[in-house]
Design a protein around this motif. Structure first.
Motif, PDB file in Angstrom:
ATOM      1  N   GLU A  35      30.128  56.992  41.621  1.00  0.00           N
ATOM      2  CA  GLU A  35      30.752  55.735  41.216  1.00  0.00           C
ATOM      3  C   GLU A  35      29.801  54.864  40.414  1.00  0.00           C
ATOM      4  OE1 GLU A  35      33.660  54.013  44.136  1.00  0.00           O
ATOM      5  OE2 GLU A  35      32.564  55.368  45.449  1.00  0.00           O
ATOM      6  N   VAL A  36      30.190  54.568  39.202  1.00  0.00           N
ATOM      7  CA  VAL A  36      29.326  53.801  38.306  1.00  0.00           C
ATOM      8  C   VAL A  36      29.385  52.323  38.690  1.00  0.00           C
ATOM      9  CG1 VAL A  36      28.969  53.105  35.912  1.00  0.00           C
ATOM     10  CG2 VAL A  36      29.608  55.462  36.448  1.00  0.00           C
ATOM     11  N   VAL A  37      28.207  51.717  38.853  1.00  0.00           N
ATOM     12  CA  VAL A  37      28.175  50.305  39.249  1.00  0.00           C
ATOM     13  C   VAL A  37      27.678  49.392  38.130  1.00  0.00           C
ATOM     14  CG1 VAL A  37      27.886  50.845  41.683  1.00  0.00           C
ATOM     15  CG2 VAL A  37      25.854  50.496  40.282  1.00  0.00           C
ATOM     16  N   PHE A  38      27.074  49.980  37.117  1.00  0.00           N
ATOM     17  CA  PHE A  38      26.563  49.149  36.028  1.00  0.00           C
ATOM     18  C   PHE A  38      26.397  49.993  34.774  1.00  0.00           C
ATOM     19  CE2 PHE A  38      22.970  47.170  33.687  1.00  0.00           C
ATOM     20  CZ  PHE A  38      23.550  45.930  33.450  1.00  0.00           C
TER      21      PHE A  38
ATOM     22  N   GLU B 138      24.732  49.705  30.924  1.00  0.00           N
ATOM     23  CA  GLU B 138      23.952  48.960  29.941  1.00  0.00           C
ATOM     24  C   GLU B 138      24.215  49.581  28.573  1.00  0.00           C
ATOM     25  OE1 GLU B 138      19.722  49.171  30.325  1.00  0.00           O
ATOM     26  OE2 GLU B 138      19.416  47.534  28.916  1.00  0.00           O
TER      27      GLU B 138
ATOM     28  N   THR C 235      22.121  52.859  29.563  1.00  0.00           N
ATOM     29  CA  THR C 235      22.059  53.569  30.834  1.00  0.00           C
ATOM     30  C   THR C 235      23.356  53.403  31.611  1.00  0.00           C
ATOM     31  OG1 THR C 235      21.029  51.632  31.835  1.00  0.00           O
ATOM     32  CG2 THR C 235      19.555  53.403  31.210  1.00  0.00           C
TER      33      THR C 235
ATOM     34  N   GLU D  72      24.523  53.457  35.618  1.00  0.00           N
ATOM     35  CA  GLU D  72      23.943  53.437  36.956  1.00  0.00           C
ATOM     36  C   GLU D  72      25.004  53.653  38.009  1.00  0.00           C
ATOM     37  OE1 GLU D  72      20.740  49.897  36.361  1.00  0.00           O
ATOM     38  OE2 GLU D  72      21.589  50.167  38.352  1.00  0.00           O
ATOM     39  N   SER D  73      24.682  54.553  38.948  1.00  0.00           N
ATOM     40  CA  SER D  73      25.480  54.621  40.172  1.00  0.00           C
ATOM     41  C   SER D  73      24.598  54.047  41.267  1.00  0.00           C
ATOM     42  CB  SER D  73      25.873  56.067  40.465  1.00  0.00           C
ATOM     43  OG  SER D  73      24.719  56.814  40.756  1.00  0.00           O
ATOM     44  N   VAL D  74      25.063  54.108  42.525  1.00  0.00           N
ATOM     45  CA  VAL D  74      24.253  53.516  43.587  1.00  0.00           C
ATOM     46  C   VAL D  74      22.909  54.235  43.728  1.00  0.00           C
ATOM     47  CG1 VAL D  74      24.135  53.092  46.060  1.00  0.00           C
ATOM     48  CG2 VAL D  74      26.232  52.623  44.833  1.00  0.00           C
TER      49      VAL D  74
ATOM     50  N   PRO E  24      32.731  48.314  35.455  1.00  0.00           N
ATOM     51  CA  PRO E  24      32.045  49.588  35.170  1.00  0.00           C
ATOM     52  C   PRO E  24      32.822  50.779  35.723  1.00  0.00           C
ATOM     53  CG  PRO E  24      30.862  48.332  36.875  1.00  0.00           C
ATOM     54  CD  PRO E  24      31.927  47.442  36.333  1.00  0.00           C
ATOM     55  N   ASP E  25      33.715  50.516  36.692  1.00  0.00           N
ATOM     56  CA  ASP E  25      34.469  51.612  37.300  1.00  0.00           C
ATOM     57  C   ASP E  25      35.435  52.267  36.321  1.00  0.00           C
ATOM     58  OD1 ASP E  25      35.506  48.950  37.596  1.00  0.00           O
ATOM     59  OD2 ASP E  25      37.225  49.821  38.654  1.00  0.00           O
TER      60      ASP E  25
ATOM     61  N   ASN F  70      34.721  55.737  35.618  1.00  0.00           N
ATOM     62  CA  ASN F  70      35.219  56.714  36.574  1.00  0.00           C
ATOM     63  C   ASN F  70      36.735  56.877  36.490  1.00  0.00           C
ATOM     64  OD1 ASN F  70      32.872  55.078  38.489  1.00  0.00           O
ATOM     65  ND2 ASN F  70      32.681  57.288  38.209  1.00  0.00           N
TER      66      ASN F  70
ATOM     67  N   GLU G  90      28.320  50.761  49.772  1.00  0.00           N
ATOM     68  CA  GLU G  90      27.175  50.382  48.947  1.00  0.00           C
ATOM     69  C   GLU G  90      27.580  50.172  47.493  1.00  0.00           C
ATOM     70  OE1 GLU G  90      23.499  52.533  49.704  1.00  0.00           O
ATOM     71  OE2 GLU G  90      24.242  53.153  51.675  1.00  0.00           O
ATOM     72  N   VAL G  91      28.671  50.831  47.096  1.00  0.00           N
ATOM     73  CA  VAL G  91      29.157  50.662  45.725  1.00  0.00           C
ATOM     74  C   VAL G  91      29.631  49.232  45.507  1.00  0.00           C
ATOM     75  CG1 VAL G  91      30.950  51.360  44.091  1.00  0.00           C
ATOM     76  CG2 VAL G  91      29.758  53.084  45.454  1.00  0.00           C
TER      77      VAL G  91
ATOM     78  N   ALA H 225      26.828  46.794  45.054  1.00  0.00           N
ATOM     79  CA  ALA H 225      26.188  46.824  43.737  1.00  0.00           C
ATOM     80  C   ALA H 225      27.107  46.281  42.634  1.00  0.00           C
ATOM     81  CB  ALA H 225      25.752  48.250  43.404  1.00  0.00           C
ATOM     82  N   ARG H 226      28.423  46.482  42.819  1.00  0.00           N
ATOM     83  CA  ARG H 226      29.342  46.012  41.774  1.00  0.00           C
ATOM     84  C   ARG H 226      29.596  44.515  41.862  1.00  0.00           C
ATOM     85  NH1 ARG H 226      33.868  50.809  41.623  1.00  0.00           N
ATOM     86  NH2 ARG H 226      32.696  52.259  40.333  1.00  0.00           N
TER      87      ARG H 226
ATOM     88  N   ARG I 252      18.597  42.409  37.107  1.00  0.00           N
ATOM     89  CA  ARG I 252      18.301  43.831  36.965  1.00  0.00           C
ATOM     90  C   ARG I 252      16.856  44.110  36.552  1.00  0.00           C
ATOM     91  NH1 ARG I 252      22.358  47.268  37.653  1.00  0.00           N
ATOM     92  NH2 ARG I 252      24.192  46.128  38.305  1.00  0.00           N
TER      93      ARG I 252
ATOM     94  N   SER J   6      19.032  49.329  44.145  1.00  0.00           N
ATOM     95  CA  SER J   6      17.790  50.073  44.389  1.00  0.00           C
ATOM     96  C   SER J   6      17.463  51.008  43.234  1.00  0.00           C
ATOM     97  CB  SER J   6      17.865  50.840  45.698  1.00  0.00           C
ATOM     98  OG  SER J   6      19.074  51.526  45.765  1.00  0.00           O
ATOM     99  N   THR J   7      18.395  51.127  42.293  1.00  0.00           N
ATOM    100  CA  THR J   7      18.095  51.961  41.119  1.00  0.00           C
ATOM    101  C   THR J   7      16.944  51.380  40.304  1.00  0.00           C
ATOM    102  OG1 THR J   7      19.903  50.777  40.106  1.00  0.00           O
ATOM    103  CG2 THR J   7      20.336  53.028  40.774  1.00  0.00           C
TER     104      THR J   7
ATOM    105  N   ARG K 159      14.029  55.603  40.031  1.00  0.00           N
ATOM    106  CA  ARG K 159      13.728  55.574  38.609  1.00  0.00           C
ATOM    107  C   ARG K 159      12.384  56.211  38.274  1.00  0.00           C
ATOM    108  NH1 ARG K 159      16.312  50.982  34.813  1.00  0.00           N
ATOM    109  NH2 ARG K 159      18.209  51.998  35.484  1.00  0.00           N
TER     110      ARG K 159
END
Lengths: 127, 491, 452
Positions: A37-40, A42, A58, A60-62, A87-88, A91, B476-477, B480-481, C291, C315-316, C322
């Motif tokens: 699952e994409v969270v961000f 860029e 980029t 980002e997923s969790v 960002p979802d 997906n 956790e998703v 972060a979202r 970020r 945490s990424t 990373r």
């Protein structure tokens, strides 16, 4: 896994679609599934030039970050701003609403696969 | 983990946000004249006197944190087999000594003659670490393991500069902890991965090819994150040294061979030592740690300052050094952590430290023997202090390592490490340490075997775990979202 | 077998037998002989009685604020530390647990971190706080590298006031060395405050950040709004460094003046001086730059049943994911110290925190006035500059000498700044907290008078 017939594909699981003098780019269903699952997202700045093979953003997923490599060189003419808040979409709708960027240029010289060859690539990667 | 948990313990800010006039601490009063802030401070920088948060009484404060504490798992609750993290017993005598005001009230800028006891502790710890590693120099300054890596790599950088060389690359095995490449990049180098061979150790041939005159150092974890000892370590070090490079040893796993072998004899030029792993200082829910670095003769001139020296008149702090890399943090180190580690070392004695390593290795091998078969072992090389299984058997039924981890919570154990090594997909990295008795190891192995069985027979049960924890599987998703990283008053 | 080892001698035999081994040495057969030893050359195990005696005796060689009145500050302050704070910290559920990577069994630590982040953002008037860094010095380094990243690694110039703690600046030099950052230091004026003209001259288009400490190393409160404006004029980030965190209960922190980062040391909040550590670095910034923020971060979410829960998030950014591209190589935070600050700040309460700051202000200003009024021969180095609880004095003899004489009289009078400052080499830096009774103030004044 769905593979739309009207797109072309890269070996690194991006899809491209020609729109006039530009190329729209996104990632495939398989790629988003691998990423989780994409969270961000860029994205590159509109107006900037990108180089083929270089990092342009980029995803980002969790638990992972994946670099978006530019499949061709050229100026970024549009970036999918909807991904900033959602960002979802990458997906939910990787081939449509989850598109990433539009780069001015042509697909000439790019190493692209037609849907059948891409399906074969996926088949090979999964075994 | 079955709990009578107060799952709904509110945030401190939600308790009674508007109430004033309670006190959690009786503040001392000043019997001199009071000064009105507005009379001595410029109006534009003076904060208004609206309280920034509520007041609370002492009992309510203690209750709040007591309830929160009950939502945590901890070493004192049972086996905490996080691989590479070395979650061992934190002896209470360490805490008792660190509580002495002669140590905890000492100010780091007091003149040396007032803090001889403090300096002697630091000096003795340095000497003890030299004995344990067989290396001639040490800095106590780094605040954690990764900070120690940085100290070591900066010293290597300085040593190369002194030779007039500007090498750009640091080689890191693909099994390394993530801090290694991060440190290399942070210190201005480029990290290049070298692949592991089929037995999980460094591929000597790959190293030979990669080790050119642009390589500053090789960073090696010994034993590595697979729990495997680099048995060709001496040849590796000779190869690296012969081409002008340095050997940085990540000492995160030093607890596997204290009293059995010396990094100094292996050819290490610098090695950080996680006092919060091998030497029992508490992890504190994520710090504070301490990561002293021992160095070889070649790096002695570059040690950070300040550092303690022994003179005819006692001990003193050296605040500068001509070739030193400088300071990596404020003051001389996390002294109260250093103190705890020394208490542990003295409490253990030389033989106790050796028995510590032996017992940790023994337990890891017992776990390996009992779980082999139920869980897949990618590398069957002999195990030191930790053993790395993977979930490939369970994945056949759709059960992943994270599911196994969450199910372990229901059995009352902390899960193993899963995020690395990256060379093992779906890793379950188990490090028992020496602290617990065989009964606890038995119970853990039984739980792991039961879960393996469940993964076959009732995989949905495992996938939906945890069932018994104060909160269920966490989204956790969503965290972060939709970032919410502080409490905002709705009112 | 030793009490800190779980297997006894009989157990060891049984376990070896289970593995089909005769001796423990067989488990170490893979180690090349040339690196092995047969024992450690260290003394035998010490029992608890002798351990306690030995360390108590070592402590006798140490004189601290616990035994004598102390006016030592300079980034490490002697504030009240209630027994209840220690009691909370000594709960094994907090101090023997690991980083809360398994949120289902770490809600206690996580909620405390969430409260810590909330407390710090309220104090600094910023939007985001991380869950702590090593200490104040490394927080400043992180702030500089953060600014460099936010401005896309294109502006290598760092402008910093020379009244930022000299130890912090020397730590910054260590880190800047390999990164190619150019550190430009701006001097203070004769009033101990940053020379704004010099500051504006130092800021150029390739400046990524402007860092100023307030109250500064000499105790003087800086003109923060002007600093922020000067930085923002060229698009650089403004960084407010704080070493006496209690000052934020009385003085508006950078967040009130559009600073991009407020960071520094929060040891004042319930953390022991401990000869330099472990202390508590903090870092707060704006949400839009989250970020690029270094360090761990706790976020609110829900569990599968829809109940509120907390977990580490973003945490990424960190090294374990990373690797070479992480925002920092930092792996540990100061979890237990962040917990100490949380318990301390909540115990003090919103009203108490303000009262404590006012109390410190009153004591410090009373001492300063009496030094001048009572004809001690000592004066304030910056009589017209505002200060909170710390100030620099000058007198008939040098700071180093007076500190030595006072120590002989049983008072830790303050810190001579001679080792760092060439501008005010004879100064003595004095910090006054709620630990200094009026009898302590009398004693210091008497000592200063007699010694000179």
């Amino acid at each position: 896994m769905s593979i739309p017939q009207d797109l072309l594909y890269t070996k690194s699981h991006e899809w491209v679609r020609v729109e006039g003098d530009s190329v729209v780019i996104g990632i495939t269903h398989y790629a988003q599934d691998q990423l989780g699952e994409v969270v961000f997202v860029e994205l590159p700045v509109v107006g900037n030039a990108v180089e083929a093979g270089e990092e342009m953003g980029t995803l980002e997923s969790v638990k992972a970050v994946s670099e978006m490599l530019a499949p061709l060189s050229g100026e970024v003419v549009e970036a999918n701003e909807a991904l900033e808040d959602s960002p979802d979409l990458v997906n939910q709708s990787p081939f449509d609403e989850g598109w990433l960027v539009k780069i001015k240029g042509s697909i000439e010289g790019m190493d692209l696969l037609d849907p059948q060859s891409y399906a074969a690539l996926l088949e090979a990667e999964q075994h | 983990m079955k709990r009578r948990a107060h799952r709904d313990e509110p945030l401190f800010f939600e308790r009674n946000p508007k109430r004033r006039g309670r006190q959690g601490i009786l503040l001392p009063t000043f019997d001199g004249p009071s000064t009105q802030p507005a009379s001595v401070l410029p109006a534009e920088v003076l904060l208004d006197d609206r309280p920034l948060w509520p007041d609370i009484s002492e009992m309510d404060l203690v209750t709040h944190f007591h309830r929160l504490s009950q939502l945590n798992y901890a070493v004192d609750e049972g086996l905490y087999p996080l691989g590479s993290c070395t979650m061992k017993y934190n002896p209470r005598i360490n805490e008792a000594v660190a509580g002495l005001s002669a140590f905890n009230a000492a100010h780091p800028l007091q003149p040396d003659h007032q803090v001889q006891g403090v300096l002697e502790v630091m000096w003795e710890l340095e000497e003890t670490l030299k004995t344990i590693t067989g290396m001639p120099g040490v800095t106590l300054q780094p605040a954690a393991g990764a900070h120690g890596e940085l100290a070591g790599i900066l010293m290597i950088r300085k040593a190369l500069e002194a030779r007039g060389e500007s090498r750009e690359i640091i080689l890191v095995p693909d099994s390394a902890h993530g801090t290694n490449p991060a440190t290399a990049a942070f210190a201005g180098f480029r990290a290049v991965e070298i692949p592991s061979g089929p037995d999980g150790t460094v591929d000597l041939q790959a190293l030979d090819t990669a080790m050119n005159e642009n390589v500053a150092a090789v960073m090696l974890t010994v034993p590595n994150t697979l729990g495997v000892f680099e048995h060709r370590i001496v040849e590796i070090a000779e190869l690296v040294h012969s081409r002008g490079g340095f050997v940085y040893m990540d000492g995160a796993n030093l607890n596997a061979f204290v009293g059995r072998a010396l990094p100094g004899l292996m050819g290490a030029d610098a090695m950080h030592i996680n006092l919060h792993k091998t030497f029992s200082t508490p992890h504190g829910g994520g710090g504070p740690g301490a990561g002293p670095v021992t160095v070889s003769e070649a790096l002695l001139p570059y040690l950070p300052v300040p550092r303690v020296v022994k003179t005819d008149d006692g001990f003193s702090m050296l605040w500068s050094g001509e070739n030193s890399i400088g300071s990596l943090r404020g003051f001389s180190g996390s002294f109260l952590i250093l103190l705890r580690a020394l208490v542990y070392m003295r409490g253990m004695g030389g033989d106790g430290l050796r028995e510590m390593s032996e017992t940790g290795v023994l337990f890891a091998n017992i776990i390996r023997k009992r779980l082999e078969g139920a869980y897949h072992l990618q590398y069957d090389t002999p195990t030191m202090h930790e053993v790395v299984f993977d979930d490939s058997e369970q994945v056949k039924n759709g059960v992943h390592n994270t599911d196994i981890a969450k199910r372990l919570l229901d059995y009352g154990f902390h899960p193993p490490t899963m995020s690395f090594p990256l060379v093992v997909h779906g890793a379950l990295m188990i490090e028992p340490t020496e602290s617990f008795g065989p009964e606890e190891i038995d119970a853990f192995c039984e739980a792991m075997l039961a879960i393996a069985k469940e993964a076959e027979e009732t995989p949905d049960l495992v996938r939906a775990a945890p069932h018994e924890t104060p909160v269920k599987r966490i989204d956790e998703v969503r965290a972060a979202r939709n970032l919410k990283v502080r409490f905002v008053d709705e009112a | 077998m030793h009490p800190w080892i779980g297997a006894g001698s009989e157990d060891r035999q049984d376990l070896l037998h289970e593995l089909g081994l005769e001796t423990i040495d067989q488990l170490f057969a893979r180690l090349p002989e040339s690196v092995c030893i047969d024992h450690l050359d260290l003394p035998p195990a010490q029992d608890e009685i002798s351990l306690r005696r030995a360390f108590f005796d070592l402590g006798l060689n140490t004189t601290t604020a616990a035994r004598e009145p102390s006016f030592f500050g300079a980034g490490v302050y002697n504030h009240i530390r209630p027994a209840a704070v220690d009691a909370v910290l000594s709960r094994a559920e907090f101090f023997t647990s690991y980083t809360p990577y398994q949120p289902e069994i770490s809600q206690g630590t996580l909620q405390a971190l969430f409260e810590f982040q909330t407390l710090m953002t309220r104090l600094t008037c910023m939007e985001v706080s991380n869950a702590s860094l090593y200490d104040g010095a490394t927080a400043v380094v992180e702030a500089v590298l953060f600014a460099f990243r936010v401005l896309r690694l294109k502006r290598p110039r760092v402008v910093i006031a020379d009244t930022v703690h000299p130890i912090y600046r020397s730590v910054l030099d260590t880190y800047a060395d390999p990164t190619g950052l150019e550190i430009v230091t701006v001097p203070a004026g004769p009033d101990g405050r940053l020379d704004i003209e010099a500051l504006e001259a130092a800021i150029t288009d390739d400046t990524c950040c402007v860092a100023v400490q307030s109250p500064n190393f000499l105790g003087v409160v800086e003109d923060l709004p002007v600093v922020a404006q000067a930085a923002h004029r060229v698009g650089a980030l403004a960084v407010h460094v704080v070493t006496e965190a209690l000052s934020m209960a009385l003085l508006r922190a950078g967040g009130h003046f559009a600073f991009d980062v407020v960071c520094g040391e929060a040891q004042s909040f319930g953390v022991a001086p401990g000869y330099g550590g472990p202390h508590l670095g903090f870092f707060t910034c704006k949400e839009k730059t989250i970020r690029q923020m270094p360090g761990r971060l706790c976020g609110e979410t829900v569990d599968s049943e829809g109940n509120r829960a907390f977990c580490l998030t973003l945490s990424t950014r960190e090294q374990h994911i990373r690797r070479a591209k992480a925002t920092s190589n930092i792996c540990t935070n100061q979890g237990l110290m962040a917990l100490a600050a949380t318990v301390w700040l909540e115990a003090i309460g919103g009203s108490g925190l303000r009262r404590l700051a006012e109390d410190n202000l009153s004591r410090a200003h009373d001492l300063a006035r009496r030094l001048v009024d009572e004809d001690t021969g000592w004066r304030l180095a910056f009589p017209d500059s505002p200060f909170f609880n710390e100030f620099l004095i000058q007198g008939p003899i040098g700071g180093t000498e007076i500190a030595r004489k006072a120590a002989e009289a049983g008072i830790l009078a303050g810190i001579p700044v001679a080792r760092w400052s060439t501008r005010w080499p004879d100064g003595l830096l004095i910090a006054v907290t709620e630990q200094n009774s009026s009898a302590d103030l009398d004693a210091l004044i008497e000592t200063l008078r007699v010694a000179s």
